[in-house]
Write a protein that holds these residues in place. Structure first.
Motif, PDB file in Angstrom:
ATOM      1  N   CYS A  11       0.830  -1.210   0.000  1.00 48.22           N
ATOM      2  CA  CYS A  11       0.000   0.000   0.000  1.00 48.22           C
ATOM      3  C   CYS A  11       0.865   1.261   0.000  1.00 48.22           C
ATOM      4  CB  CYS A  11      -0.905   0.028   1.234  1.00 48.22           C
ATOM      5  SG  CYS A  11      -2.174  -1.239   1.273  1.00 48.22           S
ATOM      6  N   ILE A  13       3.244   1.911   2.393  1.00 46.87           N
ATOM      7  CA  ILE A  13       3.484   2.357   3.761  1.00 46.87           C
ATOM      8  C   ILE A  13       4.415   1.373   4.458  1.00 46.87           C
ATOM      9  CG2 ILE A  13       2.402   2.982   5.957  1.00 46.87           C
ATOM     10  CD1 ILE A  13      -0.266   3.091   4.299  1.00 46.87           C
ATOM     11  N   LYS A  65      -2.583  10.493   1.975  1.00 48.73           N
ATOM     12  CA  LYS A  65      -1.367   9.868   2.517  1.00 48.73           C
ATOM     13  C   LYS A  65      -1.392   9.893   4.039  1.00 48.73           C
ATOM     14  CE  LYS A  65       1.607  11.138  -1.374  1.00 48.73           C
ATOM     15  NZ  LYS A  65       2.700  12.016  -1.805  1.00 48.73           N
ATOM     16  N   LYS A  68      -3.769   7.263   5.336  1.00 50.59           N
ATOM     17  CA  LYS A  68      -3.181   5.923   5.201  1.00 50.59           C
ATOM     18  C   LYS A  68      -2.144   5.674   6.293  1.00 50.59           C
ATOM     19  CE  LYS A  68      -4.028   5.505   0.268  1.00 50.59           C
ATOM     20  NZ  LYS A  68      -3.463   5.321  -1.071  1.00 50.59           N
ATOM     21  N   ALA A  71      -3.926   4.985   9.522  1.00 54.07           N
ATOM     22  CA  ALA A  71      -4.457   3.620   9.520  1.00 54.07           C
ATOM     23  C   ALA A  71      -3.348   2.615   9.810  1.00 54.07           C
ATOM     24  CB  ALA A  71      -5.126   3.314   8.187  1.00 54.07           C
ATOM     25  N   GLY A 114      -8.902   6.782   2.207  1.00 55.61           N
ATOM     26  CA  GLY A 114      -7.499   6.384   2.344  1.00 55.61           C
ATOM     27  C   GLY A 114      -7.308   5.398   3.476  1.00 55.61           C
ATOM     28  N   ALA A 115      -7.893   5.692   4.642  1.00 46.86           N
ATOM     29  CA  ALA A 115      -7.783   4.786   5.790  1.00 46.86           C
ATOM     30  C   ALA A 115      -8.544   3.487   5.532  1.00 46.86           C
ATOM     31  CB  ALA A 115      -8.307   5.464   7.052  1.00 46.86           C
ATOM     32  N   GLU A 117      -9.240   2.014   2.685  1.00 47.43           N
ATOM     33  CA  GLU A 117      -8.551   1.181   1.697  1.00 47.43           C
ATOM     34  C   GLU A 117      -7.398   0.402   2.323  1.00 47.43           C
ATOM     35  OE1 GLU A 117      -7.616   4.067  -1.291  1.00 47.43           O
ATOM     36  OE2 GLU A 117      -9.704   4.166  -1.980  1.00 47.43           O
ATOM     37  N   VAL A 118      -6.668   1.023   3.246  1.00 41.76           N
ATOM     38  CA  VAL A 118      -5.575   0.317   3.925  1.00 41.76           C
ATOM     39  C   VAL A 118      -6.136  -0.835   4.753  1.00 41.76           C
ATOM     40  CG1 VAL A 118      -3.801   0.520   5.725  1.00 41.76           C
ATOM     41  CG2 VAL A 118      -3.955   2.238   3.911  1.00 41.76           C
TER      42      VAL A 118
END
Length: 154
Positions: A11, A13, A65, A68, A71, A114-115, A117-118
């Motif tokens: 992802c 990260i 970003k 993410k 998360a 964003g969060a 999806e992670v």
């Protein structure tokens, strides 16, 4: 565990390296089979990576970003609370995303994605969750995003 780290890295990260802050509350609190995760900000090691209001100093891409990274930090603390065994997560029940928004900014759901999806990428079906994404007048340390979560665990 390696698969969770690999999925998070896919992802974009890196696996977080955090230390418990010297604050009057815990990063997580477990009550029975429910694990509450305190609001996580976009920090790496002991540095806050992003600051500012979304729609002013922070654009949507940077806010995504930030969400993410928040998360990923939630996942880190869940991993710590479950002794390094994320297979003990039964279900992510609820995710709340707080967005430090400039007046007139309204794309809260887009930032919240964003969060989400992670979480969906890392946990698969166990990451499907109820969610709120809300705008705030401000957040601690002027971060653009903060994410908290509730998990069902074993």
């Amino acid at each position: 565990m390696t698969s969770y780290r690999t999925t998070l890295e896919a992802c974009g990260i890196a696996w977080p390296e955090l230390s418990r802050p010297n604050l009057p509350f815990a990063p997580t609190k477990r009550i029975g089979d429910i694990l509450y995760v305190s609001g996580q900000i976009p920090e790496a090691l002991s540095d806050i990576v992003f600051t500012g209001k979304v729609g002013a100093e922070i654009d949507v891409e940077t806010a995504l970003k930030s969400a993410k990274l928040c998360a990923a930090n939630v996942i880190y603390w869940v991993d710590q609370a479950l002794d390094g065994d994320l297979d003990r997560v039964i279900q992510l029940a609820k995710l709340t995303i707080f967005i430090n928004a400039a007046p007139g900014f309204a794309a809260f759901s887009q930032i919240g994605n964003g969060a989400s999806e992670v979480m969906n990428a890392v946990f698969g079906e166990r990451g499907e969750h109820a969610r709120s994404a809300v705008g705030m007048a401000g957040l601690p340390a002027n971060v653009p995003v903060e994410v908290e979560a509730v998990f069902h665990v074993r």
